[in-house]
Design a protein around this motif. Structure first.
Motif, short mmCIF file in Angstrom:
data_model
loop_
_atom_site.label_atom_id
_atom_site.label_comp_id
_atom_site.label_asym_id
_atom_site.label_seq_id
_atom_site.Cartn_x
_atom_site.Cartn_y
_atom_site.Cartn_z
N ARG A 149 -42.92 37.31 -12.46
CA ARG A 149 -44.33 36.96 -12.68
C ARG A 149 -44.49 36.04 -13.88
O ARG A 149 -45.28 35.08 -13.85
CB ARG A 149 -45.17 38.23 -12.85
N LEU A 150 -43.73 36.30 -14.94
CA LEU A 150 -43.80 35.43 -16.12
C LEU A 150 -43.31 34.03 -15.78
O LEU A 150 -43.94 33.03 -16.17
CB LEU A 150 -42.96 36.02 -17.25
N ALA A 151 -42.21 33.94 -15.04
CA ALA A 151 -41.69 32.63 -14.66
C ALA A 151 -42.71 31.86 -13.83
O ALA A 151 -42.93 30.65 -14.03
CB ALA A 151 -40.39 32.78 -13.87
N ALA A 152 -43.39 32.56 -12.91
CA ALA A 152 -44.41 31.90 -12.09
C ALA A 152 -45.56 31.38 -12.94
O ALA A 152 -46.06 30.27 -12.71
CB ALA A 152 -44.92 32.87 -11.03
N ARG A 153 -45.99 32.17 -13.92
CA ARG A 153 -47.06 31.72 -14.81
C ARG A 153 -46.62 30.49 -15.60
O ARG A 153 -47.37 29.52 -15.76
CB ARG A 153 -47.46 32.84 -15.77
N ALA A 192 -42.02 40.06 -24.17
CA ALA A 192 -41.11 39.65 -25.24
C ALA A 192 -39.65 39.75 -24.78
O ALA A 192 -38.83 38.87 -25.07
CB ALA A 192 -41.34 40.50 -26.48
N LYS A 193 -39.34 40.80 -24.03
CA LYS A 193 -37.98 40.97 -23.52
C LYS A 193 -37.63 39.88 -22.51
O LYS A 193 -36.52 39.31 -22.54
CB LYS A 193 -37.85 42.35 -22.86
N ALA A 194 -38.58 39.56 -21.62
CA ALA A 194 -38.34 38.51 -20.62
C ALA A 194 -38.19 37.15 -21.28
O ALA A 194 -37.32 36.35 -20.91
CB ALA A 194 -39.48 38.49 -19.60
N LEU A 222 -36.47 31.37 -10.61
CA LEU A 222 -36.83 32.70 -11.11
C LEU A 222 -38.20 33.12 -10.56
O LEU A 222 -38.39 34.28 -10.17
CB LEU A 222 -36.87 32.69 -12.63
N ALA A 223 -39.13 32.20 -10.54
CA ALA A 223 -40.47 32.51 -10.02
C ALA A 223 -40.41 32.89 -8.55
O ALA A 223 -41.20 33.71 -8.07
CB ALA A 223 -41.39 31.31 -10.23
#
Length: 241
Positions: A149-153, A192-194, A222-223
């Motif tokens: 989800r972070l990669a997609a954002r 933070a970990k991602a 990744l996304a």
């Protein structure tokens, strides 16, 4: 999932004369960074036509945190749902930086739409787009990892608000980690970990309120859930991230 609206905003899709007519119905306002422009559950019905700057649309959660639903920029209108259905505000809108807008009362906005069927059609299409985006978001929260989800954002932010620089693309929107977390429905610690994983593999570089994307192809994989940091398309993302 998408933080942004349609490629062509409501104001920009209006004929020039109609756009001028709508803006003439309201009063110009300037909001400072962090200022609440519209408050969730409030019973006001004015609409804000955004002229410059970025704002964050968010809702509160039962745990006392917030979930960021969208980013809205110049040319878009916010607060239109309450103006149309006359119900309480469904979300808060907060200025991300300095925002200039025109506030139009709910009554005047409804009259504007009633006299212009094409403008009503644009608003309906906007509401439908946001509903579809919300459906995709719920599916992502249920099935995707924090890293995915972070990669997609980050991919979306890079494509919509990125500036090319030496060695990468700088995200022009200064979203701190807690806002990135709120934008993907995760904790700040998980984000933070991602981000640490992405930094270690030279996918991104971070500084104070700044993210630079260094390897867009890997970030896209990744996304899509087709890679883990390191760029191996066959590997899945770690289950706890």
């Amino acid at each position: 999932m998408s933080l942004f609206g349609q490629d062509r905003s409501f104001l920009h899709a209006l004929p020039t004369a109609d756009r001028r007519s709508l803006l003439a119905e309201g009063v110009r306002r300037v909001y400072e960074p962090g200022e609440v422009m519209i408050r969730e559950r409030d019973t006001s019905a004015y609409v804000l036509a955004l002229l410059s700057g970025w704002s964050v649309v968010s809702v509160g959660t039962e745990r006392g945190s917030r979930l960021i639903l969208a980013l809205r920029g110049a040319g878009e209108v916010v607060g239109d749902l309450a103006a149309v259905d006359r119900g309480p505000r469904s979300a808060s809108v907060t200025a991300l930086g300095t925002v200039e807008a025109v506030a139009v009362s709910g009554d005047r906005f409804r009259r504007f739409l009633a006299a212009r069927p094409h403008a009503t059609a644009l608003i309906m299409r906007q509401l439908a787009t946001r509903l579809r985006s919300a459906d995709v978001e719920r599916r992502a929260l249920a099935s995707e990892t924090v890293l995915q989800r972070l990669a997609a954002r980050l991919v979306e932010l890079t494509e919509r608000a990125g500036r090319r620089a030496d060695g990468g693309t700088v995200l022009e929107l200064p979203l701190p980690q807690h806002d990135l977390a709120a934008a993907i429905g995760a904790t700040r610690e998980a984000v933070a970990k991602a981000l640490r994983l992405l930094r270690e593999q030279d996918v991104v570089r971070t500084a104070n309120r700044t993210v630079v994307v260094l390897d867009m192809p890997v970030l896209v994989l990744l996304a899509q859930g087709r890679a883990r940091p390191g760029g191996n398309p066959a590997a899945a993302s770690p289950p706890d991230v």
